[in-house]
Scaffold this active site. Structure first.
Site, PDB file in Angstrom:
ATOM      1  N   ASP A   7       0.878  -1.168   0.000  1.00 53.79           N
ATOM      2  CA  ASP A   7       0.000   0.000   0.000  1.00 53.79           C
ATOM      3  C   ASP A   7       0.914   1.217   0.000  1.00 53.79           C
ATOM      4  OD1 ASP A   7      -1.530   2.264   0.990  1.00 53.79           O
ATOM      5  OD2 ASP A   7      -3.078   0.855   1.597  1.00 53.79           O
ATOM      6  N   CYS A  51       1.375   2.971   3.487  1.00 48.88           N
ATOM      7  CA  CYS A  51       1.815   2.165   4.631  1.00 48.88           C
ATOM      8  C   CYS A  51       3.252   2.512   5.011  1.00 48.88           C
ATOM      9  CB  CYS A  51       1.673   0.686   4.253  1.00 48.88           C
ATOM     10  SG  CYS A  51       2.772  -0.451   5.087  1.00 48.88           S
ATOM     11  N   CYS A  70       5.716  -0.269   4.452  1.00 50.21           N
ATOM     12  CA  CYS A  70       5.874  -0.460   3.003  1.00 50.21           C
ATOM     13  C   CYS A  70       6.868   0.561   2.458  1.00 50.21           C
ATOM     14  CB  CYS A  70       4.537  -0.292   2.288  1.00 50.21           C
ATOM     15  SG  CYS A  70       3.284  -1.520   2.729  1.00 50.21           S
ATOM     16  N   ARG A  87      -5.182  -0.822   1.780  1.00 49.78           N
ATOM     17  CA  ARG A  87      -5.699  -1.286   3.068  1.00 49.78           C
ATOM     18  C   ARG A  87      -7.081  -0.750   3.407  1.00 49.78           C
ATOM     19  NH1 ARG A  87      -1.376   0.812   7.013  1.00 49.78           N
ATOM     20  NH2 ARG A  87      -1.513   2.549   5.536  1.00 49.78           N
TER      21      ARG A  87
END
Length: 249
Positions: A134, A137, A140, A164
């Site tokens: 994502d 995130c 991430c 998400r």
């Protein structure tokens, strides 16, 4: 076999609870008579409103394994009882049979998206991992900021989309724009750096990747699918990921 069950429900009771809005159900089989797989799948769809992609034999006699958009479940062969849980094989060193089934399904599913990933290829490729990501995130972004380190270790990273907030959130639309950009890799770099994403639209497969992730049990990002179909749910530093890859190769 050892079965660890989260819940077991009677499908016939579930059907009765929604009978006013459901189509008539095929008559229940006798105790010694199994319904065919089509009937079992149809019964689950009607009673639980789950999309069933496959019904197959499980490692346990009398149980079928059912793949749905919400994951893998088990159902009695006569279609009466429905269970979520894990099956372990005591005779094979506590092998997780549920995870083995999911690993195979993950690899098959990933093959259908091989032309729709955003890939960061290692020059001297030793390993390939698929990562549900994502753009908003934090972990991430941390993984992405170390992409050169992963690549230097011979790890190719292929991104799949997993917004998400679901398909109604802004991150979904932004991820579609990233996948549809003229240079998706640059768009991903910019998005992970916090830059505004230029709106684009195309047949991106972002929604399909999100649905696939859900069916495989993804509920957070990053979610790393290893070459054998197993999963590491969360961020892994480059050296730790390399060690995990060496252990399974």
């Amino acid at each position: 076999m050892l079965i660890l069950a989260t819940f077991v429900i009677s499908l016939d009771r579930a059907i009765a609870a929604v009978a006013s809005t459901s189509a008539p159900v095929t008559a229940k089989a006798n105790n010694n008579q199994a319904l065919d797989y089509t009937q079992v799948g149809d019964k689950i769809r009607r009673s639980l409103q789950l999309n069933v992609s496959s019904v197959a034999e499980s490692p346990v006699q009398g149980l079928l394994q059912v793949m749905t958009e919400k994951g893998l479940f088990y159902v009695s062969q006569d279609g009466s009882y429905f269970m979520q849980g894990r099956i372990f094989n005591l005779d094979e060193g506590m092998r997780n049979e549920t995870e083995a089934a999911l690993s195979g399904a993950r690899l098959s599913g990933l093959e259908t998206f091989k032309d729709n990933v955003i890939e960061y290829k290692a020059d001297k490729e030793k390993y390939v991992v698929n990562v549900f990501t994502d753009i908003t995130c934090g972990y991430c972004r941390k993984l992405h900021n170390q992409m050169a380190e992963y690549n230097d270790l011979g790890i190719t990273v292929r991104y799949l989309a997993f917004p998400r907030a679901g398909l109604g959130g802004q991150s979904y639309h932004d991820m579609v724009s990233v996948w549809c950009a003229a240079n998706p890799q640059k768009a991903m770099d910019d998005a992970k750096a916090g830059s505004q994403v230029a709106a684009k639209n195309c047949d991106s497969k972002v929604a399909e990747q999100y649905a696939f992730g859900q069916s495989m049990g993804v509920n957070g990002t990053p979610n790393i699918v290893m070459p054998d179909g197993s999963v590491i749910p969360g961020y892994q530093p480059p050296e730790q990921l390399e060690e995990a890859l060496k252990a399974i190769m």
